[in-house]
Design a protein around this motif. Structure first.
Motif, PDB file in Angstrom:
ATOM      1  N   GLU A   1      33.999  37.016  56.819  1.00 11.91           N
ATOM      2  CA  GLU A   1      34.726  38.270  56.595  1.00 11.91           C
ATOM      3  C   GLU A   1      35.977  38.037  55.753  1.00 11.91           C
ATOM      4  O   GLU A   1      36.295  38.825  54.854  1.00 11.91           O
ATOM      5  N   ASN A   2      36.689  36.938  56.050  1.00 19.57           N
ATOM      6  CA  ASN A   2      37.895  36.619  55.282  1.00 19.57           C
ATOM      7  C   ASN A   2      37.555  36.313  53.826  1.00 19.57           C
ATOM      8  O   ASN A   2      38.295  36.693  52.908  1.00 19.57           O
TER       9      ASN A   2
ATOM     10  N   ALA B   1      37.065  40.602  47.534  1.00 22.73           N
ATOM     11  CA  ALA B   1      37.254  42.021  47.228  1.00 22.73           C
ATOM     12  C   ALA B   1      38.667  42.343  46.785  1.00 22.73           C
ATOM     13  O   ALA B   1      38.895  43.348  46.104  1.00 22.73           O
ATOM     14  N   ASN B   2      39.619  41.474  47.131  1.00 24.27           N
ATOM     15  CA  ASN B   2      41.022  41.815  46.887  1.00 24.27           C
ATOM     16  C   ASN B   2      41.791  40.812  46.034  1.00 24.27           C
ATOM     17  O   ASN B   2      42.931  41.100  45.649  1.00 24.27           O
ATOM     18  N   TYR B   3      41.192  39.686  45.731  1.00 20.65           N
ATOM     19  CA  TYR B   3      41.896  38.666  44.949  1.00 20.65           C
ATOM     20  C   TYR B   3      41.061  38.217  43.751  1.00 20.65           C
ATOM     21  O   TYR B   3      39.827  38.205  43.808  1.00 20.65           O
ATOM     22  N   ASP B   4      41.758  37.856  42.710  1.00 19.54           N
ATOM     23  CA  ASP B   4      41.108  37.330  41.515  1.00 19.54           C
ATOM     24  C   ASP B   4      40.691  35.887  41.776  1.00 19.54           C
ATOM     25  O   ASP B   4      41.520  35.055  42.158  1.00 19.54           O
ATOM     26  N   ASP B   5      39.438  35.585  41.562  1.00 23.73           N
ATOM     27  CA  ASP B   5      38.900  34.276  41.905  1.00 23.73           C
ATOM     28  C   ASP B   5      39.483  33.163  41.036  1.00 23.73           C
ATOM     29  O   ASP B   5      39.611  32.030  41.479  1.00 23.73           O
ATOM     30  N   LEU B   6      39.844  33.479  39.799  1.00 21.66           N
ATOM     31  CA  LEU B   6      40.346  32.450  38.876  1.00 21.66           C
ATOM     32  C   LEU B   6      41.807  32.098  39.152  1.00 21.66           C
ATOM     33  O   LEU B   6      42.166  30.927  39.253  1.00 21.66           O
ATOM     34  N   THR B   7      42.646  33.109  39.278  1.00 20.36           N
ATOM     35  CA  THR B   7      44.089  32.872  39.406  1.00 20.36           C
ATOM     36  C   THR B   7      44.597  32.943  40.841  1.00 20.36           C
ATOM     37  O   THR B   7      45.748  32.584  41.103  1.00 20.36           O
TER      38      THR B   7
ATOM     39  N   ASN C   1      43.923  41.377  42.943  1.00 24.75           N
ATOM     40  CA  ASN C   1      43.247  42.074  41.859  1.00 24.75           C
ATOM     41  C   ASN C   1      43.721  43.532  41.808  1.00 24.75           C
ATOM     42  O   ASN C   1      44.638  43.922  42.528  1.00 24.75           O
ATOM     43  N   ARG C   2      43.078  44.309  40.963  1.00 26.10           N
ATOM     44  CA  ARG C   2      43.500  45.698  40.782  1.00 26.10           C
ATOM     45  C   ARG C   2      43.441  46.480  42.104  1.00 26.10           C
ATOM     46  O   ARG C   2      44.342  47.260  42.419  1.00 26.10           O
ATOM     47  N   HIS C   3      42.382  46.276  42.874  1.00 25.49           N
ATOM     48  CA  HIS C   3      42.197  47.017  44.124  1.00 25.49           C
ATOM     49  C   HIS C   3      43.361  46.775  45.079  1.00 25.49           C
ATOM     50  O   HIS C   3      43.961  47.719  45.615  1.00 25.49           O
ATOM     51  N   LEU C   4      43.700  45.520  45.318  1.00 26.83           N
ATOM     52  CA  LEU C   4      44.785  45.196  46.244  1.00 26.83           C
ATOM     53  C   LEU C   4      46.137  45.600  45.650  1.00 26.83           C
ATOM     54  O   LEU C   4      47.026  46.063  46.371  1.00 26.83           O
ATOM     55  N   PHE C   5      46.268  45.428  44.338  1.00 26.66           N
ATOM     56  CA  PHE C   5      47.546  45.766  43.705  1.00 26.66           C
ATOM     57  C   PHE C   5      47.865  47.254  43.844  1.00 26.66           C
ATOM     58  O   PHE C   5      49.010  47.621  44.106  1.00 26.66           O
ATOM     59  N   LEU C   6      46.851  48.091  43.651  1.00 24.16           N
ATOM     60  CA  LEU C   6      47.084  49.528  43.789  1.00 24.16           C
ATOM     61  C   LEU C   6      47.537  49.881  45.197  1.00 24.16           C
ATOM     62  O   LEU C   6      48.383  50.758  45.400  1.00 24.16           O
ATOM     63  N   ASP C   7      46.985  49.176  46.182  1.00 23.65           N
ATOM     64  CA  ASP C   7      47.408  49.402  47.557  1.00 23.65           C
ATOM     65  C   ASP C   7      48.856  48.956  47.747  1.00 23.65           C
ATOM     66  O   ASP C   7      49.660  49.649  48.391  1.00 23.65           O
TER      67      ASP C   7
ATOM     68  N   ARG D   1      46.508  40.362  38.706  1.00 22.21           N
ATOM     69  CA  ARG D   1      45.762  40.294  37.439  1.00 22.21           C
ATOM     70  C   ARG D   1      44.820  41.493  37.422  1.00 22.21           C
ATOM     71  O   ARG D   1      43.891  41.579  38.224  1.00 22.21           O
ATOM     72  N   LEU D   2      45.063  42.418  36.492  1.00 22.29           N
ATOM     73  CA  LEU D   2      44.276  43.650  36.443  1.00 22.29           C
ATOM     74  C   LEU D   2      42.947  43.466  35.740  1.00 22.29           C
ATOM     75  O   LEU D   2      41.936  44.040  36.121  1.00 22.29           O
ATOM     76  N   SER D   3      42.948  42.682  34.662  1.00 18.29           N
ATOM     77  CA  SER D   3      41.723  42.433  33.902  1.00 18.29           C
ATOM     78  C   SER D   3      41.906  41.127  33.155  1.00 18.29           C
ATOM     79  O   SER D   3      42.823  40.356  33.449  1.00 18.29           O
ATOM     80  N   SER D   4      41.070  40.864  32.180  1.00 15.89           N
ATOM     81  CA  SER D   4      41.022  39.577  31.493  1.00 15.89           C
ATOM     82  C   SER D   4      42.393  38.955  31.259  1.00 15.89           C
ATOM     83  O   SER D   4      42.721  37.902  31.803  1.00 15.89           O
ATOM     84  N   ASP D   5      43.223  39.589  30.443  1.00 19.16           N
ATOM     85  CA  ASP D   5      44.532  39.010  30.108  1.00 19.16           C
ATOM     86  C   ASP D   5      45.663  40.007  30.358  1.00 19.16           C
ATOM     87  O   ASP D   5      46.705  39.921  29.721  1.00 19.16           O
TER      88      ASP D   5
END
Length: 582
Positions: A128-129, A135-141, A145-151, A212-216
């Motif tokens: 689950e974690n 779902a909420n973090y960018d795997d590379l950096t 991600n955008r979803h968690l950031f908007l929250d 990180r919202l998208s590529s760069d």
């Protein structure tokens, strides 16, 4: 086997832990699975208070009174429960997540205790974690991600509103980041993104948030803002950190970034509006030359809308046959005759008319549209050259086509050129591809291999905008090139700036020593022409002879055998709309 032994065997055979407690909350029975999970013996567990085995504690760590603990308070009132957010403790003090059910034990209507069954759900919680993280973090950096950031942005707005102060939303984009992926590969690009995320994070305060919202593209919230100068200082530091060199294997590269800033509540009270306005400001920073930041202003929205509409129209332009080519003659300085033409892209918009290349070429370059449009330019130019030859217009007329950096580094460019030549049934030596000096220097080995393959077909290779890059004589000797095109920046002040005269003369002399032909771009005056002729330059193109013209006008120049006259009085310089495609 006695009935009692059979019951014990059954209870010990299940993989679920089973504990019975009395009304005082003390253990009266434990099966083997419970002993195994808790890493305690039956003797150690019997008589032990259940609340000391579970995370039933106050914030300071002290155990809750029996009547306050969830597991005991329920069964004492005759209720059962199922819980999946509990922790149990092993002998060594470590804990593990459990899912348990508790039901009262009744004897003739009297509650004598409770039976508790539980399972170790460590694996499920880890899964689950992991799903939550994906779902909420960018795997590379590892940034949100955008979803968690908007929250988080939503929460930041709520806090800012409650405290009646200000917060800033910063949207930051790396300038021309795609070139790193295209020239050095995605592994290098990923390394840069990881380093950027660390550098940005190091600049922020504890109350700030980054994603990180998208590529760069990255987004940052700056809370507890009391004065605008706070934002200036933080954003300047962000840009400065990114501009420091990145050390990759065998490479040291520099990149810059552009940032846009919107402020709550001045520039909007809703997330979508704040984000849109910050992005509009970011695009404005790019328009102003990159490596800078801009605060949002109302008039930026109109430009953002225009930019969006332009890009949408561009995506349809190819399918709607709205693109066309203009041709700028290239003239031999020995004979004054047209020996070739550079194909330049134009866009005939159905409502806006002929759109300036300066208004749409950058958008093509910033998107993947440059690839199909660039291929169309190459194909159309070669087919047009074939038509001219078939109609007896310039048997050896050469057609010159620019290749963008993104086209050139893309796998398959050699095969694309070969197929275009075959389809057009044109002699390879009548096609010349132009590549900018900066493009060929990004990845030397790949460049050499591609240029050798192109040259092996018989296609000519020219270095465009020569003189403003950083190629050396040693590298030029290794490249299979045929032509150097002197950048117009040196030609413009040729007769009034001694430095430009010296540089131009040096380029011509260097080209002759390497047995390369030279074309001077942007020739607009007779004085420039005479200087270039005396210097030994081979060819010119520019407004002095002809601006880029539609196909029918170019054909007329060929039919009339229009030639360059060296006796012509100096013509007035004209403002040009020149912006080479690709």
């Amino acid at each position: 086997m006695s009935e009692e032994n059979m019951q014990q065997l059954i209870l010990d055979s299940t993989d679920k832990g089973i504990i019975c407690i009395d009304t005082a909350g003390k253990c009266t029975f434990v099966n083997q699975s419970a002993q195994k999970m808790l890493e305690r013996t039956e003797k150690e567990l019997l008589g032990k208070e259940i609340i000391k085995l579970m995370c039933q504690a106050k914030p300071d760590g002290q155990c809750l009174p029996l009547h306050d603990s969830r597991i005991c308070s329920l069964f004492l009132t005759g209720q059962g429960c199922t819980v999946d957010d509990e922790q149990m403790y092993r002998e060594n003090g470590s804990s593990f997540p459990v899912e348990y059910s508790s039901y009262p034990i009744k004897n003739n209507g009297n509650i004598e205790g409770a039976v508790i069954t539980f399972s170790d759900i460590s694996e499920r919680k880890r899964a689950e974690n992991r799903l939550y993280h994906l779902a909420n973090y960018d795997d590379l950096t590892e940034l949100p991600n955008r979803h968690l950031f908007l929250d988080r942005l939503r929460q930041a707005i709520t806090r800012t509103k409650r405290h009646k102060n200000q917060m800033a939303l910063v949207v930051l984009d790396l300038d021309q980041f795609k070139k790193i992926n295209e020239t050095l590969g995605h592994e290098a690009g990923d390394h840069v993104l990881q380093e950027v995320s660390l550098r940005l994070s190091d600049c922020l305060r504890k109350c700030d948030s980054i994603a990180r919202l998208s590529s760069d593209i990255f987004a940052i919230t700056l809370e507890n803002i009391t004065k605008t100068d706070d934002i200036h200082q933080i954003v300047k530091k962000l840009l400065e950190n990114i501009s420091k060199p990145f050390h990759l294997t065998n490479h040291e590269i520099y990149i810059t970034s552009s940032a846009g800033i919107s402020i709550y509540p001045t520039d909007g009270t809703e997330i979508s509006i704040l984000q849109r306005n910050a992005e509009a400001a970011m695009y404005k920073a790019k328009e102003e030359g990159r490596n800078s930041y801009q605060f949002y202003k109302i008039e930026m929205n109109e430009k953002s809308y225009q930019r969006m509409m332009l890009e949408n129209s561009l995506r349809l332009a190819l399918d709607r046959d709205e693109f066309l080519l203009h041709y700028q003659p290239q003239v031999d300085l020995k004979t004054g005759k047209i020996f070739g033409a550079e194909a330049l892209l134009r866009w005939q918009h159905p409502k806006l008319g002929l759109v300036s290349p300066a208004d749409f070429i950058p958008t093509l370059e910033e998107t993947d549209l440059i690839i199909p449009v660039g291929k169309w330019v190459l194909k159309t130019a070669c087919q047009q050259a074939k038509n001219w030859h078939s109609n007896g217009l310039g048997k050896d007329l050469r057609i010159s086509v620019n290749l963008s950096s993104r086209q050139f580094v893309r796998p398959g460019i050699v095969d694309t050129i070969r197929k275009v030549i075959q389809d057009a049934v044109i002699s390879p030596h009548l096609l010349e591809v132009e590549i900018t000096e900066s493009t060929i220097m990004h990845n030397i080995q790949v460049t050499i291999e591609s240029l050798k393959a192109i040259s092996a077909m018989g296609v000519r290779v020219a270095i465009d905008d020569f003189g403003i890059g950083y190629s050396s004589l040693a590298y030029l000797k290794r490249f299979p090139i045929d032509t150097l095109k002197i950048d117009r920046a040196f030609i413009r002040d040729l007769t009034i700036d001694p430095d430009d005269e010296a540089i131009t003369s040096l380029i011509v002399a260097m080209a002759r020593s390497l047995k390369l032909s030279v074309i001077a771009e942007g020739v607009e005056t007779n004085k420039q022409l005479l200087f270039l002729k005396d210097t030994g330059c081979d060819h010119i193109q520019g407004f002095l002879f002809s601006k880029p013209v539609p196909e029918d006008k170019f054909i007329k120049l060929l039919q009339e055998d229009h030639r360059l006259s060296f006796e012509t009085e100096e013509k007035n310089s004209q403002k040009r709309d020149y912006c080479p495609i690709l």
